[in-house]
Motif scaffolding. Structure first.
Motif, mmCIF file in Angstrom:
data_model
loop_
_atom_site.group_PDB
_atom_site.id
_atom_site.type_symbol
_atom_site.label_atom_id
_atom_site.label_comp_id
_atom_site.label_asym_id
_atom_site.label_seq_id
_atom_site.Cartn_x
_atom_site.Cartn_y
_atom_site.Cartn_z
ATOM 1 N N PHE A 1 -5.782 14.015 10.026
ATOM 2 C CA PHE A 1 -5.915 13.242 8.777
ATOM 3 C C PHE A 1 -5.941 11.742 9.063
ATOM 4 O O PHE A 1 -6.643 10.985 8.372
ATOM 5 C CB PHE A 1 -4.788 13.594 7.813
ATOM 6 N N ARG A 2 -5.203 11.310 10.074
ATOM 7 C CA ARG A 2 -5.276 9.898 10.445
ATOM 8 C C ARG A 2 -6.668 9.563 10.992
ATOM 9 O O ARG A 2 -7.227 8.507 10.697
ATOM 10 C CB ARG A 2 -4.210 9.564 11.489
ATOM 11 N N SER A 3 -7.227 10.479 11.785
ATOM 12 C CA SER A 3 -8.577 10.258 12.310
ATOM 13 C C SER A 3 -9.594 10.226 11.182
ATOM 14 O O SER A 3 -10.515 9.397 11.182
ATOM 15 C CB SER A 3 -8.940 11.352 13.317
ATOM 16 N N ALA A 4 -9.431 11.120 10.219
ATOM 17 C CA ALA A 4 -10.347 11.148 9.073
ATOM 18 C C ALA A 4 -10.240 9.869 8.251
ATOM 19 O O ALA A 4 -11.209 9.449 7.601
ATOM 20 C CB ALA A 4 -10.052 12.364 8.201
ATOM 21 N N ARG B 1 1.177 2.422 9.881
ATOM 22 C CA ARG B 1 0.649 1.226 9.213
ATOM 23 C C ARG B 1 0.796 -0.013 10.099
ATOM 24 O O ARG B 1 -0.112 -0.857 10.161
ATOM 25 C CB ARG B 1 1.360 1.016 7.875
ATOM 26 N N GLU B 2 1.925 -0.133 10.781
ATOM 27 C CA GLU B 2 2.108 -1.269 11.690
ATOM 28 C C GLU B 2 1.096 -1.229 12.830
ATOM 29 O O GLU B 2 0.557 -2.266 13.237
ATOM 30 C CB GLU B 2 3.529 -1.266 12.235
ATOM 31 N N TYR C 1 1.070 -4.022 17.295
ATOM 32 C CA TYR C 1 1.583 -3.508 18.562
ATOM 33 C C TYR C 1 0.719 -3.987 19.714
ATOM 34 O O TYR C 1 -0.483 -3.729 19.765
ATOM 35 C CB TYR C 1 1.605 -1.976 18.552
ATOM 36 N N GLY C 2 1.356 -4.671 20.662
ATOM 37 C CA GLY C 2 0.653 -5.131 21.847
ATOM 38 C C GLY C 2 0.849 -4.197 23.016
ATOM 39 O O GLY C 2 1.310 -3.054 22.878
ATOM 40 N N MET D 1 12.286 11.357 5.516
ATOM 41 C CA MET D 1 12.424 10.372 6.587
ATOM 42 C C MET D 1 11.205 10.380 7.506
ATOM 43 O O MET D 1 10.684 9.323 7.887
ATOM 44 C CB MET D 1 13.685 10.649 7.402
ATOM 45 N N LEU D 2 10.742 11.583 7.880
ATOM 46 C CA LEU D 2 9.607 11.685 8.793
ATOM 47 C C LEU D 2 8.351 11.059 8.187
ATOM 48 O O LEU D 2 7.643 10.292 8.858
ATOM 49 C CB LEU D 2 9.361 13.152 9.151
ATOM 50 N N PHE D 3 8.082 11.375 6.923
ATOM 51 C CA PHE D 3 6.901 10.806 6.274
ATOM 52 C C PHE D 3 7.032 9.289 6.174
ATOM 53 O O PHE D 3 6.083 8.549 6.465
ATOM 54 C CB PHE D 3 6.717 11.413 4.878
ATOM 55 N N GLY D 4 8.208 8.825 5.777
ATOM 56 C CA GLY D 4 8.384 7.396 5.593
ATOM 57 C C GLY D 4 8.360 6.618 6.892
ATOM 58 O O GLY D 4 7.643 5.602 7.019
#
Length: 287
Positions: free
Chosen positions: A248-251, A67-68, A74-75, A57-60
């Protein structure tokens, strides 16, 4: 349904199965914990299934949110909602630790002196003339134990966490300057310091159990010591995992100098962990 983001619109995500998946994970984990505490072997299997579902659940769910966010959905209003949500979450964590610090204060300053006074009034045969000097396991007969001094490993751990607070701030500054190399460098440094803190605390626990006879069952002192430091160690572990995800998101090129609350939320949490440790170092180790 969903709307395009902007100053005047609020993004509404499509219906998701992840809340019911998370509820299922909690059902398995709660049932497994109850059976495990009653020494039923089925409990271990249910716990494992629950944790597996929770991780899925956490990964998904978090992956969907990431991704959104990167898609620009997102505003400003969604960003404000995230900030309020993280603020209230940290507030609940503050109250959680306040309860344990309150229990420590109550025992040290109220209940233990009261028990010592009653022991004196009723005579030496009552609770073996309990003196009420902290640290104590409490009235009655308990195995002897030795406390962990503040100026050894706890002081080093304090240095590690305070330094990690500086490195995560440097990482934030690098992100705001769009310095991707500096961002990743300082994030790695923070993750390393967090992991080293966890390793040092694991060593401290092994030393306490094997050499000092200080255990969770060591009465009033042992229970408060391990509950406070143990829950804090759990929070450091969660924070280190969160920082690793952010790395990892930054990379992968996520976050911009203007929009990076995913990073900021984790940084807030990490600073909260630092502040809690300072309270632990003072009230558990020093006093």
């Amino acid at each position: 349904m969903s709307h395009e983001s902007g100053h005047g619109h609020y993004f509404v995500p499509a219906p998701s199965m992840y809340p019911i998946i998370g509820s299922t994970a909690i059902l398995f984990m709660g049932s497994g914990a109850a059976l495990t505490m009653n020494k039923m072997e089925l409990g271990y299997g249910l716990l494992a299934i629950g944790f597996a579902i929770l991780i899925y659940m956490l990964f998904g769910w978090f992956g969907t949110v990431a991704r959104e966010s990167e898609a620009g959905k997102y505003g400003d209003q969604v960003d404000l909602s995230f900030r309020w949500g993280m603020s209230w979450f940290i507030f609940t964590e503050v109250m959680f630790f306040c309860a344990f610090f309150g229990a420590l204060f109550y025992m040290r300053n109220l209940s233990i002196p009261w028990l010592a006074e009653e022991s004196t009034v009723l005579g030496n045969s009552y609770w073996n003339a309990f003196s009420g000097i902290w640290p104590t396991a409490g009235p009655g007969v308990h195995p002897e134990f030795t406390i962990i001094g503040a100026w050894g490993l706890p002081a080093f751990n304090t240095f590690l966490l305070l330094t990690s607070g500086v490195t995560v701030t440097f990482a934030h500054w690098a992100l705001k300057k769009n310095d991707r190399a500096g961002l990743k460098k300082w994030l790695l440094a923070t993750i390393f310091l967090g992991a080293l803190f966890i390793a040092c605390q694991a060593y401290e626990y092994a030393h306490a159990y094997n050499d000092l006879n200080l255990k969770l069952t060591s009465g009033a002192y042992g229970s408060t010591f391990f509950m406070l430091t143990g829950f804090h160690g759990f929070h450091v572990t969660i924070g280190t995992i969160m920082l690793t995800v952010i790395y990892f998101r930054s990379a992968a090129g996520h976050f911009t100098p203007e929009h990076h609350f995913g990073f900021e939320g984790v940084a807030w949490y990490w600073h909260f962990v630092d502040v809690v440790w300072l309270g632990l170092f003072i009230f558990v180790y020093l006093m």
